[in-house]
Scaffold this motif. Structure first.
Motif, short mmCIF file in Angstrom:
data_model
loop_
_atom_site.label_atom_id
_atom_site.label_comp_id
_atom_site.label_asym_id
_atom_site.label_seq_id
_atom_site.Cartn_x
_atom_site.Cartn_y
_atom_site.Cartn_z
N ALA A 192 6.30 8.55 -10.10
CA ALA A 192 5.06 7.77 -10.12
C ALA A 192 4.30 7.95 -8.82
CB ALA A 192 5.36 6.30 -10.37
N LEU A 193 5.02 7.95 -7.69
CA LEU A 193 4.39 8.16 -6.39
C LEU A 193 3.78 9.56 -6.28
CD1 LEU A 193 6.87 6.52 -3.86
CD2 LEU A 193 4.51 5.84 -4.31
N TYR A 194 4.47 10.54 -6.84
CA TYR A 194 3.95 11.91 -6.78
C TYR A 194 2.59 12.00 -7.48
CZ TYR A 194 3.28 16.81 -7.95
OH TYR A 194 2.73 18.05 -8.12
N HIS A 195 2.53 11.51 -8.70
CA HIS A 195 1.27 11.62 -9.44
C HIS A 195 0.22 10.66 -8.88
CE1 HIS A 195 2.69 14.46 -12.41
NE2 HIS A 195 3.82 13.79 -12.47
N GLY A 196 0.65 9.49 -8.42
CA GLY A 196 -0.29 8.58 -7.79
C GLY A 196 -0.83 9.15 -6.49
N GLY A 197 0.02 9.85 -5.75
CA GLY A 197 -0.42 10.48 -4.51
C GLY A 197 -1.49 11.53 -4.75
N ARG A 198 -1.34 12.29 -5.82
CA ARG A 198 -2.36 13.28 -6.18
C ARG A 198 -3.69 12.59 -6.48
NH1 ARG A 198 -0.94 18.33 -8.78
NH2 ARG A 198 -2.17 17.68 -10.59
N LEU A 199 -3.62 11.45 -7.14
CA LEU A 199 -4.85 10.72 -7.50
C LEU A 199 -5.57 10.20 -6.26
CD1 LEU A 199 -3.52 8.72 -10.58
CD2 LEU A 199 -5.25 10.52 -10.65
N ILE A 200 -4.84 9.54 -5.37
CA ILE A 200 -5.53 8.94 -4.22
C ILE A 200 -5.92 9.99 -3.18
CG2 ILE A 200 -4.42 6.71 -4.59
CD1 ILE A 200 -2.61 7.28 -2.23
N TYR A 255 -0.50 2.85 -7.12
CA TYR A 255 0.29 3.57 -6.12
C TYR A 255 1.06 2.56 -5.26
CZ TYR A 255 1.52 6.71 -2.31
OH TYR A 255 2.22 7.44 -1.38
N LEU A 256 0.42 1.45 -4.93
CA LEU A 256 1.07 0.39 -4.16
C LEU A 256 2.27 -0.18 -4.92
CD1 LEU A 256 0.53 -1.11 -1.44
CD2 LEU A 256 -0.66 -2.84 -2.77
N ALA A 261 8.20 -0.29 -5.71
CA ALA A 261 9.36 -0.01 -6.57
C ALA A 261 10.30 1.00 -5.93
CB ALA A 261 8.88 0.50 -7.93
N ALA A 262 9.74 1.93 -5.17
CA ALA A 262 10.55 2.98 -4.56
C ALA A 262 11.25 2.51 -3.29
CB ALA A 262 9.69 4.20 -4.26
N TYR A 263 10.56 1.71 -2.47
CA TYR A 263 11.08 1.40 -1.13
C TYR A 263 11.28 -0.08 -0.85
CZ TYR A 263 9.71 6.24 -0.43
OH TYR A 263 9.58 7.60 -0.55
N GLY A 264 10.88 -0.94 -1.78
CA GLY A 264 11.07 -2.37 -1.58
C GLY A 264 9.84 -3.05 -1.01
N GLU A 265 9.70 -4.32 -1.33
CA GLU A 265 8.53 -5.08 -0.91
C GLU A 265 8.40 -5.18 0.61
OE1 GLU A 265 5.98 -6.46 -2.36
OE2 GLU A 265 6.49 -6.02 -4.44
N ASP A 266 9.52 -5.16 1.32
CA ASP A 266 9.46 -5.33 2.77
C ASP A 266 8.79 -4.16 3.48
OD1 ASP A 266 11.65 -3.81 1.91
OD2 ASP A 266 12.72 -4.11 3.80
N ARG A 267 8.64 -3.02 2.79
CA ARG A 267 8.00 -1.86 3.40
C ARG A 267 6.56 -1.65 2.91
NH1 ARG A 267 11.82 3.32 3.37
NH2 ARG A 267 9.93 4.09 4.41
N VAL A 268 6.05 -2.63 2.17
CA VAL A 268 4.72 -2.48 1.57
C VAL A 268 3.65 -3.20 2.38
CG1 VAL A 268 3.38 -2.90 -0.55
CG2 VAL A 268 5.75 -2.23 -0.71
#
Length: 314
Positions: A250-258, A271-272, A277-284
């Motif tokens: 999801a991050l890969y395709h979202g990264g292409r979009l943004i 993307y957020l 989902a990938a790294y946890g809320e504490d890193r967002v």
């Protein structure tokens, strides 16, 4: 989330969370009202300019371009599709109360009517028209589902499946079908797996295949056409985020979009979610604050839209 995401697509609606899919193929299009007044022109410039403005969330520019397109070529179905795009994108960037339902529905109805008149039946010799008949049927379905008119949505769904069946196997000849076929293949299979009613419903239609659907969507995302590529990346981002639980994809395709549309707040919002989902809320936190600043500084938003996007991350 799954119910909203797959219901409309299984009925043939490949127009749902983001908007109407427009193909940007360079071609001459029929714009006359009857056989005695046939005219041709290259719609590529107006279509591409309006879609680029929408992807960039430049709503004033998109409004001007699509209104000009419609005023100049009222007998051309793509002018109505372009205008419907504007109404849809404006609505998903703000409260549902701001959705201009009546004018949106009229543009969709007129676009489909003109395309069907031009096509005079389903033909693989007219892939552009067939592609847009699929997406316009999807628009009709989406509108009917929104207003709980399920019987009419089912009727349009049967028609859409007929168009999709006619386009099956033609993907290499017309890459736009990688998108429509891929969405059907994936969502038909996913819905059948998750819901008994969908499984019974799908017995009457061609079976789906999730792996094949993902492969076709990825082929669509590799095309040179920026509209096709953008739509495919968006749907892949949402599928991997909402249905496949694969945050990295999801991050890969979202990264292409943004990367291509950094001012698109819809792409940035999902993307957020994928990043969380990938790294946890504490890193967002830092990315959430960057999103908040982008909303505050975005020149293309009205006050209601600004409030809407800020509300998404509260």
């Amino acid at each position: 989330m799954f119910g909203r995401f797959c219901t409309t697509i299984l009925l043939g609606a490949f127009f749902m969370m983001q908007g109407v899919v427009c193909d940007g193929s360079r071609a001459g299009f029929y714009v006359g009202g009857n056989d005695e007044s046939v005219d041709y022109f290259d719609a590529d410039g107006l279509l591409r300019s309006s879609m680029h403005a929408l992807y960039s969330m430049q709503f004033d520019l998109a409004d001007s371009l699509t209104a000009h397109f419609l005023a100049s070529y009222p007998g051309h179905y793509l002018a109505h599709v372009a205008r419907a795009n504007y109404y849809w994108w404006f609505s998903i960037a703000s409260s549902p109360d701001n959705f201009k339902r009546a004018v949106f529905a009229e543009r969709v109805r007129r676009a489909k009517e003109l395309a069907e008149r031009y096509a005079d039946g389903v033909s693989k010799d007219q892939p552009e028209v067939l592609f847009h008949l699929i997406t316009m049927s999807a628009m009709s379905i989406r509108y009917d589902v929104m207003h709980a008119n399920y019987l009419r949505a089912l009727s349009s769904g049967r028609q859409a499946i007929g168009y999709i069946s006619a386009s099956s196997g033609e993907e290499s000849n017309y890459p736009g079908f990688y998108l429509t076929s891929g969405l059907y293949q994936y969502m038909a299979a996913a819905a059948s797996e998750r819901n008994y009613l969908f499984r019974m419903f799908s017995l009457f239609y061609p079976p789906g295949d999730k792996l094949r659907g993902l492969e076709q969507l990825k082929l669509a995302a590799m095309q040179d056409d920026f509209i096709l590529r953008t739509e495919a990346d968006y749907f892949l981002m949402r599928i991997y985020l909402d249905l496949e639980a694969d945050a990295q994809q999801a991050l890969y395709h979202g990264g292409r979009l943004i990367e291509n549309y950094p001012s698109n707040l819809i792409y940035r919002y999902y993307y957020l979610l994928a990043y969380a989902a990938a790294y946890g809320e504490d890193r967002v936190f830092a990315k959430r604050e960057a999103f908040r600043r982008l909303v505050a500084e975005h020149s293309g938003l009205c006050a209601a839209q600004r409030a809407y996007f800020l509300g998404l991350i509260e």
